[in-house]
Design a protein around this motif. Structure first.
Motif, mmCIF file in Angstrom:
data_model
loop_
_atom_site.group_PDB
_atom_site.id
_atom_site.type_symbol
_atom_site.label_atom_id
_atom_site.label_comp_id
_atom_site.label_asym_id
_atom_site.label_seq_id
_atom_site.Cartn_x
_atom_site.Cartn_y
_atom_site.Cartn_z
ATOM 1 N N THR A 53 1.292 -1.624 0.166
ATOM 2 C CA THR A 53 0.214 -0.218 -0.030
ATOM 3 C C THR A 53 0.639 1.113 0.175
ATOM 4 O O THR A 53 2.158 1.104 0.590
ATOM 5 C CB THR A 53 -0.447 0.236 1.389
ATOM 6 N N ASP A 54 0.169 2.242 -0.071
ATOM 7 C CA ASP A 54 1.174 3.236 -0.850
ATOM 8 C C ASP A 54 0.070 4.228 0.092
ATOM 9 O O ASP A 54 -0.766 4.351 1.065
ATOM 10 C CB ASP A 54 0.658 4.382 -1.825
ATOM 11 N N ALA A 55 1.171 5.275 0.203
ATOM 12 C CA ALA A 55 0.544 6.281 2.167
ATOM 13 C C ALA A 55 -0.181 7.556 1.065
ATOM 14 O O ALA A 55 -0.035 7.585 0.000
ATOM 15 C CB ALA A 55 1.850 6.566 2.775
ATOM 16 N N VAL A 56 -0.566 7.770 1.899
ATOM 17 C CA VAL A 56 -1.800 8.703 1.355
ATOM 18 C C VAL A 56 -1.099 10.211 2.082
ATOM 19 O O VAL A 56 -0.809 10.615 2.985
ATOM 20 C CB VAL A 56 -3.145 8.511 1.848
ATOM 21 N N ASP A 75 -2.981 20.743 -0.974
ATOM 22 C CA ASP A 75 -3.933 21.881 -0.767
ATOM 23 C C ASP A 75 -3.749 22.169 -2.391
ATOM 24 O O ASP A 75 -2.233 22.752 -2.716
ATOM 25 C CB ASP A 75 -3.535 22.573 0.584
ATOM 26 N N ILE A 76 -4.699 21.736 -3.000
ATOM 27 C CA ILE A 76 -4.734 22.838 -4.525
ATOM 28 C C ILE A 76 -5.626 23.825 -4.378
ATOM 29 O O ILE A 76 -6.452 24.099 -3.783
ATOM 30 C CB ILE A 76 -5.311 22.013 -5.539
ATOM 31 N N SER A 77 -5.638 24.776 -5.775
ATOM 32 C CA SER A 77 -6.406 25.852 -5.921
ATOM 33 C C SER A 77 -6.508 25.951 -7.685
ATOM 34 O O SER A 77 -6.405 25.480 -8.587
ATOM 35 C CB SER A 77 -5.313 27.456 -5.873
ATOM 36 N N ALA A 136 -7.009 14.410 -0.827
ATOM 37 C CA ALA A 136 -5.890 13.115 -0.259
ATOM 38 C C ALA A 136 -5.830 12.702 -0.908
ATOM 39 O O ALA A 136 -6.799 11.900 -2.626
ATOM 40 C CB ALA A 136 -6.810 12.346 0.793
ATOM 41 N N CYS A 137 -4.467 11.795 -1.732
ATOM 42 C CA CYS A 137 -4.517 10.744 -3.089
ATOM 43 C C CYS A 137 -3.142 10.480 -2.769
ATOM 44 O O CYS A 137 -2.284 10.688 -1.697
ATOM 45 C CB CYS A 137 -3.486 11.332 -4.216
ATOM 46 N N GLU A 183 0.523 9.285 -6.921
ATOM 47 C CA GLU A 183 0.184 9.735 -7.797
ATOM 48 C C GLU A 183 -0.251 11.730 -7.670
ATOM 49 O O GLU A 183 -1.007 12.757 -8.309
ATOM 50 C CB GLU A 183 -1.818 9.453 -7.758
ATOM 51 N N GLU A 184 0.597 12.180 -6.820
ATOM 52 C CA GLU A 184 0.580 12.907 -6.627
ATOM 53 C C GLU A 184 1.178 14.105 -8.230
ATOM 54 O O GLU A 184 0.056 14.908 -8.068
ATOM 55 C CB GLU A 184 1.849 13.825 -5.755
ATOM 56 N N GLU A 185 1.585 13.540 -8.849
ATOM 57 C CA GLU A 185 2.105 14.093 -9.923
ATOM 58 C C GLU A 185 1.080 14.136 -11.597
ATOM 59 O O GLU A 185 1.133 15.619 -11.766
ATOM 60 C CB GLU A 185 3.179 13.844 -10.475
#
Length: 98
Positions: free
Chosen positions: A2-5, A9-11, A20-21, A25-27
């Motif tokens: 499992t990957d950490a969540v 903060d996005i605009s 949360a992701c 998958e952040e990029e």
């Protein structure tokens, strides 16, 4: 495994959100945020749609149409794509004016 969540903060359209992701998958999420924000600004700049909710709905409709066209046809003819989006936008504009 499992990957950490990760909380980000996005605009979008000047509004701040915390989402949360999975960290891996952040990029991709940040690319999606940039694309969504750009598309929403395009619709707002065109001046045919007023109100953040209507802009969001038009953007979602346009992007969903793009996705379905690419998914169903395995690609798309850009001129045909533009024509279809134009037709959809005209139809929605007419409905919104009623």
């Amino acid at each position: 495994m499992t990957d950490a969540v990760k909380l980000l903060d996005i605009s979008i359209m000047g509004r701040e959100f915390r989402v949360a992701c999975p960290a891996h998958e952040e990029e991709t999420l940040l690319q999606a945020v940039q694309l969504l924000d750009a598309r929403m600004h395009e619709i707002r700049t065109a001046g045919k749609v007023i109100g953040i909710e209507k802009i969001a709905m038009m953007t979602a409709l346009n992007m969903t149409h793009e996705f379905l066209t690419a998914k169903v046809e395995g690609g798309f003819d850009f001129s045909d794509f533009q024509r279809k989006i134009g037709n959809i936008s005209s139809t929605i504009d007419a409905v919104l004016q009623e």
